[in-house]
Enzyme design. Structure first.
Site, PDB file in Angstrom:
ATOM      1  N   LYS A  33       2.287  10.895  -0.806  1.00 21.05           N
ATOM      2  CA  LYS A  33       1.613  12.577  -0.980  1.00 21.05           C
ATOM      3  C   LYS A  33       2.925  13.349  -0.782  1.00 21.05           C
ATOM      4  O   LYS A  33       2.834  13.755  -1.528  1.00 21.05           O
ATOM      5  CB  LYS A  33       1.754  11.779   0.662  1.00 21.05           C
ATOM      6  CG  LYS A  33       0.362  11.400   1.274  1.00 21.05           C
ATOM      7  CD  LYS A  33      -0.589  11.665   3.036  1.00 21.05           C
ATOM      8  CE  LYS A  33      -1.826  11.632   2.990  1.00 21.05           C
ATOM      9  NZ  LYS A  33      -1.797  11.390   4.653  1.00 21.05           N
ATOM     10  N   ASP A  86      -4.835  18.636   1.910  1.00 16.39           N
ATOM     11  CA  ASP A  86      -3.617  17.852   2.453  1.00 16.39           C
ATOM     12  C   ASP A  86      -2.503  18.562   2.315  1.00 16.39           C
ATOM     13  O   ASP A  86      -1.347  18.094   1.880  1.00 16.39           O
ATOM     14  CB  ASP A  86      -3.719  16.496   2.116  1.00 16.39           C
ATOM     15  CG  ASP A  86      -3.206  16.155   3.286  1.00 16.39           C
ATOM     16  OD1 ASP A  86      -3.423  16.044   4.183  1.00 16.39           O
ATOM     17  OD2 ASP A  86      -2.910  14.965   2.799  1.00 16.39           O
ATOM     18  N   THR A 134      -8.479   7.601   3.898  1.00 18.96           N
ATOM     19  CA  THR A 134      -9.176   7.413   2.657  1.00 18.96           C
ATOM     20  C   THR A 134      -7.715   6.116   2.473  1.00 18.96           C
ATOM     21  O   THR A 134      -7.933   6.278   1.013  1.00 18.96           O
ATOM     22  CB  THR A 134      -8.579   8.303   1.571  1.00 18.96           C
ATOM     23  OG1 THR A 134      -6.831   8.927   1.976  1.00 18.96           O
ATOM     24  CG2 THR A 134      -8.870   9.836   1.906  1.00 18.96           C
ATOM     25  N   SER A 135      -7.475   5.699   3.105  1.00 16.65           N
ATOM     26  CA  SER A 135      -6.051   4.224   2.980  1.00 16.65           C
ATOM     27  C   SER A 135      -7.292   3.189   3.055  1.00 16.65           C
ATOM     28  O   SER A 135      -8.491   2.850   4.036  1.00 16.65           O
ATOM     29  CB  SER A 135      -5.054   4.432   3.859  1.00 16.65           C
ATOM     30  OG  SER A 135      -5.340   3.881   5.085  1.00 16.65           O
ATOM     31  N   GLY A 183      -0.161   6.668   2.794  1.00 17.58           N
ATOM     32  CA  GLY A 183      -0.071   7.836   1.388  1.00 17.58           C
ATOM     33  C   GLY A 183       0.172   5.761   0.598  1.00 17.58           C
ATOM     34  O   GLY A 183       0.151   5.795  -0.269  1.00 17.58           O
ATOM     35  N   SER A 236      -1.368  18.821  11.856  1.00 13.46           N
ATOM     36  CA  SER A 236      -2.243  17.441  12.458  1.00 13.46           C
ATOM     37  C   SER A 236      -1.582  16.894  13.531  1.00 13.46           C
ATOM     38  O   SER A 236      -2.187  16.463  14.488  1.00 13.46           O
ATOM     39  CB  SER A 236      -3.037  17.097  11.654  1.00 13.46           C
ATOM     40  OG  SER A 236      -3.478  16.166  11.560  1.00 13.46           O
ATOM     41  N   SER A 282      -5.645   6.891  14.105  1.00 10.54           N
ATOM     42  CA  SER A 282      -6.703   7.068  13.995  1.00 10.54           C
ATOM     43  C   SER A 282      -6.680   6.192  12.992  1.00 10.54           C
ATOM     44  O   SER A 282      -6.453   5.333  12.600  1.00 10.54           O
ATOM     45  CB  SER A 282      -6.429   8.423  12.734  1.00 10.54           C
ATOM     46  OG  SER A 282      -5.195   8.408  11.720  1.00 10.54           O
ATOM     47  N   ARG A 283      -8.137   6.088  12.567  1.00  6.39           N
ATOM     48  CA  ARG A 283      -8.874   5.171  12.258  1.00  6.39           C
ATOM     49  C   ARG A 283      -8.568   5.522  10.525  1.00  6.39           C
ATOM     50  O   ARG A 283      -8.456   6.467  10.061  1.00  6.39           O
ATOM     51  CB  ARG A 283     -10.151   4.553  11.464  1.00  6.39           C
ATOM     52  CG  ARG A 283     -10.521   3.753  13.662  1.00  6.39           C
ATOM     53  CD  ARG A 283     -12.276   3.688  13.251  1.00  6.39           C
ATOM     54  NE  ARG A 283     -11.810   3.222  14.537  1.00  6.39           N
ATOM     55  CZ  ARG A 283     -12.302   2.278  15.093  1.00  6.39           C
ATOM     56  NH1 ARG A 283     -11.986   0.924  14.523  1.00  6.39           N
ATOM     57  NH2 ARG A 283     -12.477   1.086  16.810  1.00  6.39           N
ATOM     58  N   THR A 320      -3.468   1.938  11.934  1.00 11.74           N
ATOM     59  CA  THR A 320      -3.124   1.229  12.676  1.00 11.74           C
ATOM     60  C   THR A 320      -4.448   0.537  13.661  1.00 11.74           C
ATOM     61  O   THR A 320      -4.316  -0.459  13.900  1.00 11.74           O
ATOM     62  CB  THR A 320      -1.980   1.754  13.375  1.00 11.74           C
ATOM     63  OG1 THR A 320      -0.893   1.892  12.206  1.00 11.74           O
ATOM     64  CG2 THR A 320      -1.296   1.304  14.378  1.00 11.74           C
TER      65      THR A 320
END
Length: 494
Positions: free
Chosen positions: A291, A259, A201-202, A171, A267, A197-198, A206
């Site tokens: 977030k 979320d 929403t950002s 976030g 998760s 992860s890719r 990394t």
């Protein structure tokens, strides 16, 4: 039917393609087979069926498989297979009960997750399960969900007593601390297989940022080899099948903007357990546009993480960080990679906030090492960064993963967003800045994004540049410019 690989990315779903005519079936029969089971006795997958009218794509007697389906089936092209209508999963009855407000037991949740990971659910059915869980979920159900997600798929094992990891709940644009923490920890000698992860929403994750410098799409054996050699890795987790149900759930959660804390915790922890972690640092940024927006919410989330980690056998440390504004100067893969390397090189103009936050987090991770005297983790992190040991560890890691010799460049189109007032920057909206960077093309266009010229507390003059938008196309720049024109994301108080 013989299988044929079709170069269509249908992530995350398995998709199969059949000609409408010429296979001995009527169109009505094709349409009835919405979800089909394909296999040859040795291997079987479930796939969503798409009907093809173009005979250039398929020949009669062939069944096409999208990239995901072909890889997951694992059979050579031309293999004879049969297909039939997929049976309705029994676990859908448990989803209906959850919708009615029932509490599910561990076995029922495990069966749902197994079917989701097996692509037996449609996106609509997954959405129904997620919405039902978002309405109400007990702590025991959350624990069962976490365990089930970790157990479905690959669980990695490492030849080390302590396997450390860190995770930020996200976030905050530009918060690329993992790419600094990992080489510091690796230089110290702890094992840190960091899979990420890719971005969903950002403007960058990394994996997206590391991909500017090195290969991140590593097969499991190569990933393990890098960790054995360098104590660490900075790789994309999607390739190694860790908690695959989570990837399927996320693909439906994000469009629905679901979320909840329970689903977030399940998760994150399922991925860490599957990655073989024994010790985990959780970074929870708290801020008005993050977030987690209040200390009260942060404490509730921390307690949930602590409960779940205790039941899963994870040693956990949770830290609250400042989530009031972006971290560093660059937002977007190339710009964030620039900031990371500046910190690792100890450049005089490296972003101080990114450096300080990464050192603090690295120090907390190093404190997991019994050989570190309590409270000395930060000093050890400073030593490893200042001496250049962390930079050398990062360079070795880049080489081990596969150095990119032709680096992506910053987008050639740019637009400056200027202050309308003279005064002081008193707030930056993280959500708005992230949206502008994504409209510019990040993270798909590696060089797209935002360069921040001012942060909270900085004085600005009227007409002075607050930030610069970069894009690879006039269209992407126009989208981002229009949003920035409507709302810059900056609050300047005169």
């Amino acid at each position: 039917m013989k299988i044929k690989a079709v170069a269509i990315d249908t992530h995350p779903e398995n998709t199969a393609f059949l000609l409408r005519e010429g296979n001995g079936y009527s169109p009505e029969q094709f349409q009835a087979l919405r979800k089909i089971e394909i296999g040859n006795g040795e291997a079987t997958i479930l796939a969503t069926l798409a009907i093809v009218d173009d005979t250039c794509l398929l020949d009669p007697g062939t069944i096409g498989l999208g990239e995901q389906a072909f890889r997951r089936l694992g059979l050579p092209e031309g293999t004879e297979v049969t297909f039939r209508q997929a049976p309705v999963p029994h676990s859908l009855e448990y989803v209906r009960r959850k919708i009615d407000g029932d509490t599910l037991d561990d076995t029922e949740i495990a069966e749902i997750i197994k079917d989701i990971a097996g692509y037996r659910y449609s996106p609509m059915e997954i959405g129904a399960f997620l919405v039902a869980c978002a309405g109400f979920m007990t702590t025991q159900e959350t624990l069962a969900l976490t365990r089930a997600m970790a157990d479905v798929g690959r669980v990695m094992r490492w030849d080390a007593d302590i396997v450390v990891d860190k995770h930020c709940i996200g976030g905050i644009p530009g918060n690329r601390t993992s790419m600094i923490v990992v080489p510091i920890v690796a230089a110290h000698g702890l094992t840190m297989p960091k899979t990420s992860s890719r971005a969903i929403t950002s403007p960058s994750g990394t994996a997206d940022t590391m991909e500017v410098l090195a290969t991140v799409d590593l097969a499991e054996d190569r990933l393990a080899e890098v960790v054995r050699k360098e104590n660490a890795v900075l790789a994309w987790g999607g390739r190694v099948n860790l908690s695959p149900a989570d990837d399927v759930l996320i693909s439906v959660e994000r469009p629905l903007r679901i979320d909840t804390f329970e689903q977030m915790a399940a998760s994150i922890l399922s991925k860490k357990v599957a990655a073989g972690s024994t010790h985990l640092l959780i970074d929870i940024p708290v801020g008005p546009t993050a977030k987690v927006r209040s200390k009260r919410e942060a404490i509730r989330l921390r307690k949930l993480f602590e409960y779940l980690a205790g039941k899963l056998g994870l040693v956990l440390d949770v830290v609250f960080t400042d989530g009031s504004q972006p971290v560093g100067r660059g937002i977007g893969p190339v710009l964030e990679a620039r900031d990371v390397m500046a910190v690792l090189r100890n450049d005089a103009d490296a972003p101080i906030d990114l450096r300080d936050r990464a050192l603090m987090l690295a120090g907390r991770v190093l404190e997991f090492d019994p050989a570190i005297v309590g409270g000395r983790g930060y000093a050890r992190a400073m030593e490893l960064l200042g001496s250049g040991a962390a930079l050398k560890a990062m360079e070795r890691l880049i080489d081990a993963q596969g150095r990119r010799h032709s680096l992506p460049q910053v987008g050639g189109y740019h637009h400056d967003v200027c202050s309308l007032f003279e005064g002081k920057v008193i707030a930056i909206d993280c959500h708005t800045i992230a949206r502008i960077a994504r409209l510019a093309g990040a993270p798909m266009d590696k060089g797209a994004g935002i360069d921040l010229m001012h942060k909270v507390g900085d004085p600005v003059r009227r007409g002075e540049v607050l930030y610069r938008i970069h894009a690879h196309s006039e269209t992407g720049l126009a989208y981002a410019r229009d949003l920035a024109g409507a709302s810059s994301g900056y609050v300047v108080q005169s």
